[in-house]
Design a protein around this motif. Structure first.
Motif, short mmCIF file in Angstrom:
data_model
loop_
_atom_site.label_atom_id
_atom_site.label_comp_id
_atom_site.label_asym_id
_atom_site.label_seq_id
_atom_site.Cartn_x
_atom_site.Cartn_y
_atom_site.Cartn_z
N GLU A 244 -10.32 6.56 14.86
CA GLU A 244 -10.56 6.83 13.43
C GLU A 244 -9.21 6.89 12.72
N ASP A 245 -8.90 5.84 11.99
CA ASP A 245 -7.60 5.76 11.28
C ASP A 245 -7.80 6.34 9.88
N ASP A 246 -7.38 7.60 9.71
CA ASP A 246 -7.60 8.29 8.43
C ASP A 246 -6.35 8.12 7.56
N TRP A 247 -5.98 6.89 7.33
CA TRP A 247 -4.72 6.58 6.65
C TRP A 247 -4.71 7.03 5.18
N MET A 248 -5.90 7.21 4.56
CA MET A 248 -6.00 7.58 3.15
C MET A 248 -6.49 9.02 2.99
N LEU B 181 1.76 10.07 7.82
CA LEU B 181 2.32 10.63 6.58
C LEU B 181 3.02 9.58 5.72
N SER B 182 3.00 8.32 6.15
CA SER B 182 3.73 7.27 5.42
C SER B 182 3.17 7.06 4.02
N LYS B 183 1.87 7.19 3.87
CA LYS B 183 1.28 6.89 2.57
C LYS B 183 1.46 8.05 1.59
N PRO B 184 1.09 9.29 1.95
CA PRO B 184 1.23 10.35 0.94
C PRO B 184 2.67 10.81 0.72
N THR C 285 -10.46 -5.74 8.07
CA THR C 285 -9.72 -4.53 8.45
C THR C 285 -8.21 -4.74 8.31
N TYR C 286 -7.48 -3.68 8.57
CA TYR C 286 -6.02 -3.63 8.39
C TYR C 286 -5.29 -4.68 9.25
N VAL C 287 -4.45 -5.47 8.62
CA VAL C 287 -3.73 -6.53 9.35
C VAL C 287 -2.90 -5.98 10.50
N ALA D 162 -13.31 1.05 19.79
CA ALA D 162 -13.62 0.54 18.45
C ALA D 162 -12.62 1.15 17.48
N TYR D 163 -12.25 0.39 16.47
CA TYR D 163 -11.27 0.87 15.48
C TYR D 163 -11.90 0.84 14.09
N LEU D 164 -11.92 1.99 13.41
CA LEU D 164 -12.53 2.06 12.07
C LEU D 164 -11.67 2.90 11.13
N GLN D 165 -11.82 2.63 9.84
CA GLN D 165 -11.21 3.50 8.82
C GLN D 165 -12.34 4.00 7.92
N PRO D 166 -12.92 5.15 8.24
CA PRO D 166 -14.08 5.62 7.47
C PRO D 166 -13.75 6.01 6.03
N GLY E 149 4.88 7.17 13.27
CA GLY E 149 4.05 6.49 12.27
C GLY E 149 2.75 6.01 12.86
N GLY E 150 1.87 5.57 11.97
CA GLY E 150 0.54 5.14 12.39
C GLY E 150 0.56 3.86 13.20
N GLN E 151 1.49 2.99 12.88
CA GLN E 151 1.52 1.69 13.57
C GLN E 151 1.82 1.88 15.06
N ALA E 152 2.79 2.76 15.35
CA ALA E 152 3.12 3.03 16.76
C ALA E 152 1.93 3.64 17.48
N ALA E 153 1.18 4.47 16.75
CA ALA E 153 0.00 5.10 17.35
C ALA E 153 -1.05 4.05 17.69
N LEU E 154 -1.29 3.14 16.76
CA LEU E 154 -2.29 2.08 17.01
C LEU E 154 -1.87 1.21 18.18
N SER E 155 -0.59 0.86 18.17
CA SER E 155 -0.08 0.01 19.25
C SER E 155 -0.25 0.72 20.60
N LEU F 252 9.32 7.82 6.34
CA LEU F 252 9.12 9.01 7.18
C LEU F 252 8.21 8.58 8.32
N ARG F 253 8.76 8.22 9.42
CA ARG F 253 7.94 7.62 10.47
C ARG F 253 7.28 8.71 11.32
N VAL F 254 6.32 9.40 10.77
CA VAL F 254 5.66 10.49 11.51
C VAL F 254 4.15 10.42 11.32
N GLY G 107 0.82 -1.21 0.00
CA GLY G 107 0.00 0.00 0.00
C GLY G 107 0.85 1.26 0.00
N PHE G 108 2.18 1.09 0.06
CA PHE G 108 3.06 2.26 0.04
C PHE G 108 3.35 2.66 -1.41
N LEU G 109 3.51 3.95 -1.62
CA LEU G 109 3.82 4.43 -2.97
C LEU G 109 5.21 3.94 -3.38
C1 LIG Z 1 -4.93 1.30 7.57
C2 LIG Z 1 -3.52 1.51 7.99
N1 LIG Z 1 -3.29 2.16 9.15
C3 LIG Z 1 -2.06 2.37 9.61
C4 LIG Z 1 -0.96 1.93 8.90
C5 LIG Z 1 0.38 2.15 9.49
O1 LIG Z 1 1.22 2.82 8.66
P1 LIG Z 1 2.46 3.66 9.17
O2 LIG Z 1 2.93 3.07 10.45
O3 LIG Z 1 3.46 3.51 8.08
O4 LIG Z 1 1.96 5.04 9.34
C6 LIG Z 1 -1.14 1.24 7.68
C7 LIG Z 1 -0.01 0.72 6.91
O5 LIG Z 1 -0.13 0.09 5.89
C8 LIG Z 1 -2.46 1.03 7.22
O6 LIG Z 1 -2.70 0.38 6.08
#
Ligand SMILES: Cc1ncc(COP(=O)(O)O)c(C=O)c1O
Length: 412
Positions: A217-221, A249-252, A140-142, A182-186, A115-121, A257-259, A56-58
């Motif tokens: 709310e994981d606004d990853w996109m 910011l990892s996706k755009p 949902t996201y693995v 609850a965890y969602l990606q709207p 990065g988002g992963q550290a935030a979720l964790s 860039l782990r922020v 899913g990364f560019l």
């Molecule tokens: C839905 C979603 N959330 C969060 C992440 C975490 O990404 P990162 O830690 O690179 O910000 C990913 C990575 O693929 C994702 O697909």
């Protein structure tokens, strides 16, 4: 020198390696095997000969590497780049993230994370306790599933449809499990690419509020609208601190860039701030400054414009190639953005078998089952067009057609 009576010794040849005996670790580690193993594939850089539809990364051609290099060089020259800074993060970057989440947020509502992963964790570990339930949309996201499992939480999958998660099902899950999280990606959910419909947003927020729960709310996109604009974050409609908004910011920009920014209101922010301090103190200031410089550079909107043009072209190429080569597969209506398509395989095809056969032919795709907390309701593949150009996407569909089609279904 030899000494009578001291026994015999076998000299180890210089340079010879002795296989370490690590069998003791089996007992010491106990049984939590496999946690997050599926994430290894997510972060592995694919070899050049491979077509990476699993990422899913560019790819580098779409990353703003010029902006990033200039911003990082500038940030590295500043003495503040290497010093301590407020543990919540660089104030100007926090203000930027706050404004994105909604007009009522300020820099004080934001915590910068690695990065988002550290935030979720952090959210799952610091807001949940082992054994407690967490509601997730299905699929949902693995990485979210892995982080929740690593925190010892019990996953409660809730179904959705083409309009996103079903508010009644969410309410039912809240009632039955007493979940407070609850965890969602709207926006363009990973993997299904679904946008939560406007008419579901109010009922969903009300259900969360009625049950005194938090909604992550994981606004990853966030930056990946490829058509008409999608609705603003749920966080912008939340007045009482139920929504914890996440923007990475990892996706755009780039995966390295782990922020990311976590935006929240109320004591939950202090809980997360203290938790993050115990995790890793704070995020490298150089990266935070570089991220801010990229986001505020005159070239940023140009980058987003050309990124979206390229993604539209890639999406059209993949959708067209699937229609042409894979008529037995079912593709839901094309999502108006994002980087994935969610393909249902014909009866008799097993996702993991297809993915394995594809990998043997240098094509990487993601088997759908990894995205379900429980048993998958069918066989799916997640196909990403973020990291492959139109000719590669066309070739990918041809390879899949050869594996899936021609009366040669793969069964498990
Ligand atoms: C839905 C979603 N959330 C969060 C992440 C975490 O990404 P990162 O830690 O690179 O910000 C990913 C990575 O693929 C994702 O697909």
């Amino acid at each position: 020198m030899t000494r009578p009576g001291s026994g015999t010794y076998t000299a180890v040849k210089p340079g010879a390696t002795v296989a370490a005996d690590v069998s003791w670790q089996t007992l010491a580690l106990g049984s939590r095997a496999g946690l997050g193993a599926e994430l290894e594939r997510l972060v592995e850089a694919p070899p050049p000969e491979v077509i990476p539809l699993s990422s899913g990364f560019l790819d580098e051609r779409l990353q703003p590497l010029g902006l990033l290099a200039a911003a990082t060089a500038r940030a590295a020259r500043r003495p503040q780049g290497w010093n301590r800074l407020p543990a919540q993060g660089l104030p100007e970057l926090r203000a930027h993230f706050a404004a994105e989440a909604g007009a009522s947020f300020t820099a004080a509502n934001v915590l910068v994370t690695t990065g988002g992963q550290a935030a979720l964790s952090a959210v799952f570990r610091h807001l949940g306790a082992p054994g407690e339930p967490v509601i997730v949309e299905s699929p949902t996201y693995v990485g979210a599933l892995a982080a929740a499992r690593a925190a010892g939480l019990v996953l409660v999958p809730v179904p959705g449809d083409a309009q996103g998660v079903l508010p009644d099902a969410l309410e039912d899950a809240l009632d039955r499990t007493g979940a407070r999280l609850a965890y969602l990606q709207p926006r363009f959910s990973n993997p299904a690419g679904v946008v939560l419909a406007p008419q579901r947003r109010g009922p969903l927020l009300e259900a969360i509020a009625r049950h005194g729960a938090f909604l992550v709310e994981d606004d990853w996109m966030r930056d990946f609208d490829l058509g008409p604009p999608t609705p603003p974050p749920l966080a912008s409609a939340d007045e009482h601190g139920h929504v914890i908004y996440l923007r990475s910011l990892s996706k755009p920009i780039a995966p390295g860039l782990r922020v990311a920014g976590l935006v929240a209101r109320g004591p939950v922010l202090a809980r997360l701030r203290h938790g993050r301090l115990s995790d890793d103190l704070f995020v490298a200031p150089v990266l935070q400054q570089a991220a801010l410089d990229v986001l505020t550079a005159p070239g940023w909107s140009r980058h987003l414009g050309s990124l979206r043009r390229a993604l539209r072209e890639r999406r059209a190429a993949l959708v067209g190639a699937i229609g042409r080569f894979l008529p037995g597969c079912v593709l839901p209506p094309t999502p108006p953005g994002g980087v994935h398509l969610w393909l249902r395989l014909p009866d008799g095809c097993q996702d993991t078998s297809v993915a394995e056969a594809a990998a043997a032919r240098d094509l990487l795709v993601s088997p759908g089952r990894e995205y379900f907390a429980g048993e998958p309701p069918g066989e799916f593949l997640r196909l990403s067009y973020a990291a492959a150009d139109p000719p590669a996407l066309l070739r990918a569909a041809e390879i899949l057609a050869e594996i899936v089609g021609a009366g040669a279904p793969v069964t498990g």
